[in-house]
Scaffold this active site. Structure first.
Site: not given
Ligand SMILES: [Zn+2]
Ligand SMILES: [Zn+2]
Length: 395
Positions: A233-234
């Protein structure tokens, strides 16, 4: 020519005289046509020995090649200039010539029944290669050349292709809110264009962008294509030995690059980046140690939490719409309740498990929301360690 019998020399001379009565030929073309018969390499010196018309008339061009061989010094000088920004030790030459040159070559060979000699185009490439190799101190390599040069005699241009390079490396991520993948250039959708300077990326503000920018600069290359071992995920951080990745470098100008054991980029750190011969063709199996922060809608029930460890014994099914069900394993799972609706989960799992889905929805069976009979949200997940399981790529 000591080893060649007089008889053979006489018959060859007879053949050449016969050809020259019909066609005007240059020494290169004569040399090539008689090379097989005499068991020698084609050369202009060989042709000269049999050229009875010692000085070819200035007005009459060679019937076959139209005196293309006389342009070679100029062509090779042009090639050297064009290739001067490339680092290479092996090369291959290709050329584009007017079809009439090959046609005329065929005409003469069939008319005088000359078999087994190099055709004019191969001969041309061979002569260019000799000169180019000598001048650049590099070697001809027909199998896997570092540089391929294509000379176009129709418009006097020279196209260069530099063989791709492959790297293997790992990265740790120390800053949140850095996406893994980079948006492609809006103008060219990633193909590479003037506006993105041919790298195909919109920017460098991602893990991909940072790695690409670093590699493009080091290898003075065009595009860089990353083959990820898993995704994140970012907001995820990556620690431990880092996430492994493979990388393909297109059109590198520099091939021998010294890379430090570790390099700090913006938000990530590169580890052990090094050249490899090729990328693995199959997917590389790996396992990840993850810490997941979970928030639940209702208070968490201890009885249900205790059952979480049972998940180690059942395969995890990932249902992707329209695709085959993928089975993965969980090797270890532990948890810690921070407050009545907050949970920290520690897991050792197969690579490729969609973590968010495993917490939140029925795409993954079983999943945490179902098991805890409680609507759960994945707040954040970090990778503590990622290990490649395949022996070929163990690192
Ligand atoms: Zn010729
Ligand atoms: Zn572009």
């Amino acid at each position: 020519m000591v080893s060649i019998g007089m008889k053979k020399i006489n018959s060859t001379q007879h053949l050449v005289n016969n050809i020259l009565r019909n066609y005007s030929l240059c020494n290169f073309c004569i040399g090539r046509l008689v090379s097989k018969e005499l068991g020698l390499k084609p050369s202009s010196n060989l042709g000269k020995k049999f050229n009875s018309k010692a000085e070819k008339s200035e007005l009459k061009k060679c019937f076959i090649c139209k005196d293309i061989f006389e342009k070679l010094d100029e062509v090779v000088a042009h090639m050297i200039e064009n290739s001067s920004s490339y680092q290479f030790s092996t090369f291959l030459i290709g050329s584009i010539i007017k079809p009439s040159i090959s046609d005329n070559d065929d005409t003469v060979r069939s008319k005088f029944k000359i078999k087994g000699v190099m055709n004019v185009k191969t001969h041309l490439n061979h002569e260019i290669g000799k000169k180019f190799g000598r001048r650049t101190k590099s070697k001809l390599d027909g199998m896997d050349p570092e540089l391929t040069l294509k000379v176009n005699f129709k418009d006097n241009s020279c196209k260069i292709h530099s063989r791709s390079l492959f790297l293997y490396g790992r990265y740790t991520k120390v800053r949140r809110n850095l996406p893994q993948k980079q948006d492609t250039c809006k103008n060219c959708q990633g193909k590479g264009c003037v506006s993105c300077d041919y790298h195909g990326l919109e920017n460098f503000n991602s893990v991909e962008g940072q790695i690409a920018q670093f590699v493009i600069k080091k290898f003075k290359s065009k595009q860089v294509k990353i083959n990820w071992i898993g995704g994140e995920d970012k907001a995820s951080l990556i620690s431990g030995n880092g996430r492994p990745f493979f990388l393909k470098i297109s059109e590198p100008h520099i091939r021998n690059v010294r890379i430090k054991k570790q390099d700090y980029l913006d938000g990530i750190k590169l580890h052990d980046l090094r050249q490899i011969k090729s990328q693995p063709k199959d997917s590389v199996p790996f396992r990840s140690k993850v810490i997941i922060l979970v928030k639940s809608e209702l208070p968490l029930e201890d009885d249900l939490l205790k059952k979480l460890s049972l998940i180690k014994n059942i395969p995890l099914e990932i249902h992707n719409r329209g695709e085959k069900i993928i089975k993965k394993s969980i090797y270890d799972i532990k948890y810690k309740k921070s407050d009545s609706t907050s949970l920290k989960i520690f897991m050792l799992i197969d690579g490729g498990v969609p973590i968010k889905s495993f917490i939140e929805n029925s795409r993954v069976k079983p999943n945490i929301s179902d098991m805890l009979q409680n609507r759960c949200t994945c707040v954040q997940f970090d990778f503590k360690q990622i290990d490649v399981m395949s022996s070929n790529w163990k690192n």
